[in-house]
Motif scaffolding. Structure first.
Motif: not given
Length: 209
Positions: A31-32, A34-35, A140, A179, A182-183, A186
């Protein structure tokens, strides 16, 4: 699944697999990368409140179990960022209860162990039907405080699956669906993501979000 189940839209219950929670630390790395989201150190278990001595005893057992953690006590007393009150119980506007655990943001494995212990204890005491979900909060990185977007990875107890919940940055009770999708993409290789988007229930008021 029988014909009557199909007609009525029912499906067989899926046995909970709490060990899937332990996939969250590796998912956090993805997660970190990729986003750009990192753990906040806050996680919570949501359950339907029940009256009665048996539930009160199970509830107390959970709190005592978490508060007895010596590493947590040392972290809280040292004033580490993100430590905060180590364990608390809140109730949202819909009447659901949340048992909240806080750890240092870089100690996600310990936070996940807390959530696993809460779920396991309530399940073992016969209150599995009251368990709804567990949520781990992320934020974020690289943005000023108020502008940081928040994200929750939600584990559905009765489904054994995860999904992302992303409140929109401007508030107003809206979700950032782009979002969330997208997650979903990922984390497809890290977690068992819930494929039925109709089950991506909003968790407004979840601690840390």
């Amino acid at each position: 699944m029988g014909f009557l189940d199909i007609l009525l839209g029912r499906t067989k219950a899926v046995a909970p697999d709490l060990d899937r929670l332990f996939g969250l630390p590796s998912a956090a790395v993805t997660l970190q990368a990729a986003a750009g989201f990192t753990p906040t150190g806050t996680g919570a278990v949501c359950f339907a409140s029940v009256e009665g001595a048996a539930f009160a005893d199970a509830h107390r057992e959970v709190r005592e179990l978490l508060e007895a953690d010596t590493d947590r006590a040392e972290s809280s007393s040292s004033g580490e960022p993100g430590a905060g009150p180590p364990v608390e119980v809140t109730r949202d506007e819909y009447g659901y209860s949340w048992l909240v655990s806080r750890r240092a943001p870089d100690d996600l494995p310990a936070l996940v162990s807390d959530l696993h212990a809460v779920n396991s204890t309530l399940e073992g005491s016969g209150f599995g039907p009251q368990l709804l979900c567990s949520v781990v909060a992320f934020e974020e990185t690289g943005e000023p405080g108020p502008a940081r977007r928040r994200l929750g990875l939600v584990y559905l107890y009765k489904r054994g699956t995860f999904y992302p919940f992303a409140p929109s940055a401007d508030g107003g009770g809206r979700r950032d669906n782009a979002l969330e999708l997208r997650i979903k993409a990922a984390l497809a290789d890290d977690l068992r993501v819930e494929q039925d988007l109709g089950r991506w229930f909003p968790v407004w008021g979840a601690p840390g979000l």
